[in-house]
Write a protein that holds these residues in place. Structure first.
Motif, mmCIF file in Angstrom:
data_model
loop_
_atom_site.group_PDB
_atom_site.id
_atom_site.type_symbol
_atom_site.label_atom_id
_atom_site.label_comp_id
_atom_site.label_asym_id
_atom_site.label_seq_id
_atom_site.Cartn_x
_atom_site.Cartn_y
_atom_site.Cartn_z
ATOM 1 N N LYS A 97 0.845 -1.202 0.000
ATOM 2 C CA LYS A 97 0.000 0.000 0.000
ATOM 3 C C LYS A 97 0.881 1.252 0.000
ATOM 4 O O LYS A 97 1.870 1.338 0.722
ATOM 5 C CB LYS A 97 -0.895 -0.015 1.241
ATOM 6 N N ASP A 98 0.531 2.193 -0.842
ATOM 7 C CA ASP A 98 1.219 3.492 -0.940
ATOM 8 C C ASP A 98 2.649 3.381 -1.471
ATOM 9 O O ASP A 98 3.448 4.293 -1.259
ATOM 10 C CB ASP A 98 1.228 4.229 0.415
ATOM 11 N N ILE A 99 2.974 2.299 -2.140
ATOM 12 C CA ILE A 99 4.301 2.154 -2.744
ATOM 13 C C ILE A 99 4.119 2.189 -4.262
ATOM 14 O O ILE A 99 3.267 1.477 -4.813
ATOM 15 C CB ILE A 99 4.991 0.852 -2.307
ATOM 16 N N ALA A 100 4.930 2.992 -4.913
ATOM 17 C CA ALA A 100 4.835 3.159 -6.362
ATOM 18 C C ALA A 100 5.151 1.841 -7.077
ATOM 19 O O ALA A 100 6.046 1.102 -6.646
ATOM 20 C CB ALA A 100 5.802 4.244 -6.823
ATOM 21 N N PRO A 101 4.432 1.562 -8.164
ATOM 22 C CA PRO A 101 4.675 0.316 -8.917
ATOM 23 C C PRO A 101 6.132 0.148 -9.345
ATOM 24 O O PRO A 101 6.658 -0.969 -9.300
ATOM 25 C CB PRO A 101 3.760 0.444 -10.139
ATOM 26 N N GLU A 102 6.795 1.223 -9.711
ATOM 27 C CA GLU A 102 8.201 1.103 -10.121
ATOM 28 C C GLU A 102 9.097 0.731 -8.935
ATOM 29 O O GLU A 102 10.105 0.035 -9.113
ATOM 30 C CB GLU A 102 8.719 2.365 -10.833
ATOM 31 N N ASP A 103 8.735 1.169 -7.735
ATOM 32 C CA ASP A 103 9.495 0.767 -6.547
ATOM 33 C C ASP A 103 9.315 -0.725 -6.263
ATOM 34 O O ASP A 103 10.258 -1.411 -5.856
ATOM 35 C CB ASP A 103 9.090 1.593 -5.324
ATOM 36 N N ILE A 104 8.106 -1.219 -6.480
ATOM 37 C CA ILE A 104 7.841 -2.649 -6.295
ATOM 38 C C ILE A 104 8.624 -3.449 -7.328
ATOM 39 O O ILE A 104 9.239 -4.469 -6.995
ATOM 40 C CB ILE A 104 6.333 -2.945 -6.360
ATOM 41 N N ASN A 106 11.411 -2.571 -8.748
ATOM 42 C CA ASN A 106 12.821 -2.521 -8.330
ATOM 43 C C ASN A 106 13.097 -3.493 -7.185
ATOM 44 O O ASN A 106 14.139 -4.148 -7.155
ATOM 45 C CB ASN A 106 13.223 -1.101 -7.924
ATOM 46 N N PHE A 107 12.168 -3.570 -6.234
ATOM 47 C CA PHE A 107 12.331 -4.502 -5.122
ATOM 48 C C PHE A 107 12.400 -5.935 -5.633
ATOM 49 O O PHE A 107 13.259 -6.720 -5.221
ATOM 50 C CB PHE A 107 11.194 -4.346 -4.110
ATOM 51 N N ILE A 108 11.493 -6.296 -6.544
ATOM 52 C CA ILE A 108 11.479 -7.642 -7.108
ATOM 53 C C ILE A 108 12.791 -7.917 -7.843
ATOM 54 O O ILE A 108 13.388 -8.988 -7.697
ATOM 55 C CB ILE A 108 10.253 -7.838 -8.032
ATOM 56 N N ARG A 109 13.248 -6.939 -8.609
ATOM 57 C CA ARG A 109 14.513 -7.088 -9.342
ATOM 58 C C ARG A 109 15.667 -7.319 -8.373
ATOM 59 O O ARG A 109 16.475 -8.226 -8.548
ATOM 60 C CB ARG A 109 14.762 -5.835 -10.193
ATOM 61 N N LEU A 110 15.719 -6.526 -7.308
ATOM 62 C CA LEU A 110 16.784 -6.677 -6.314
ATOM 63 C C LEU A 110 16.694 -8.007 -5.575
ATOM 64 O O LEU A 110 17.716 -8.661 -5.327
ATOM 65 C CB LEU A 110 16.750 -5.516 -5.315
ATOM 66 N N ALA A 111 15.479 -8.430 -5.246
ATOM 67 C CA ALA A 111 15.302 -9.709 -4.555
ATOM 68 C C ALA A 111 15.823 -10.857 -5.418
ATOM 69 O O ALA A 111 16.462 -11.784 -4.905
ATOM 70 C CB ALA A 111 13.832 -9.920 -4.196
ATOM 71 N N LYS A 112 15.579 -10.781 -6.723
ATOM 72 C CA LYS A 112 16.086 -11.817 -7.629
ATOM 73 C C LYS A 112 17.608 -11.811 -7.657
ATOM 74 O O LYS A 112 18.249 -12.870 -7.663
ATOM 75 C CB LYS A 112 15.527 -11.603 -9.038
ATOM 76 N N ILE A 113 18.194 -10.637 -7.657
ATOM 77 C CA ILE A 113 19.666 -10.534 -7.653
ATOM 78 C C ILE A 113 20.228 -11.086 -6.346
ATOM 79 O O ILE A 113 21.207 -11.842 -6.350
ATOM 80 C CB ILE A 113 20.133 -9.082 -7.877
ATOM 81 N N PHE A 114 19.618 -10.720 -5.207
ATOM 82 C CA PHE A 114 20.061 -11.241 -3.909
ATOM 83 C C PHE A 114 20.040 -12.766 -3.937
ATOM 84 O O PHE A 114 20.994 -13.421 -3.515
ATOM 85 C CB PHE A 114 19.148 -10.760 -2.771
#
Length: 138
Positions: free
Chosen positions: A115-122, A124-132
């Motif tokens: 909630k209240d998080i921009a789609p592009e931030d989500i 980016n989070f998914i992209r980073l989680a995959k890299i981690f």
């Protein structure tokens, strides 16, 4: 806050929220059982070995879990025509009902979390989680 603390805190909160929602629902299964059902629904030609590898759990533990799911009539075993040593696992009608309810709970929790998080931030989070994850697998 360090990265490890942020990740641990987030995972703990998500797990607790999902656990609370499962407890107040009419699903009478542990999160481990639900996670296993979800994997069976997602993995093509799912076998006990594939679940063991995906979960990183002991083979005997996974076999006990599968046996419980079969006994509860949530999972069906059929002979693997490609490999006579294994069996293909699939969800029964009852197992599919449980997964549908569980997915609703997961969606509610993730919607609340995002909630209240921009789609592009989500994204980016998914992209980073995959890299981690990939870095940990190297």
């Amino acid at each position: 806050m360090e990265l490890s603390e942020a990740l641990f805190s987030l995972l703990h909160s998500v797990r607790n929220n999902i656990s609370q929602q499962v407890k107040i629902s009419d699903i009478d299964l542990s999160l481990m059982h639900l996670k296993s059902l979800k994997m069976i629904s997602m993995i093509d030609e799912c076998t006990g070995q594939k679940i063991t590898e995906f979960m990183g759990r002991d083979k005997a533990q996974v076999n006990r879990l599968i046996k419980e799911l079969v006994n509860q009539e949530l999972v069906i075993k059929t002979d693997n025509v490609n490999d006579g040593r294994s069996q293909i696992l699939s969800l029964s009608a009852r197992g599919n009902e449980c997964i549908k309810k569980f997915k609703i709970i997961e969606n509610q929790v993730t919607s609340k979390m995002a909630k209240d998080i921009a789609p592009e931030d989500i994204e980016n989070f998914i992209r980073l989680a995959k890299i981690f994850k990939m870095n940990l697998m190297k």
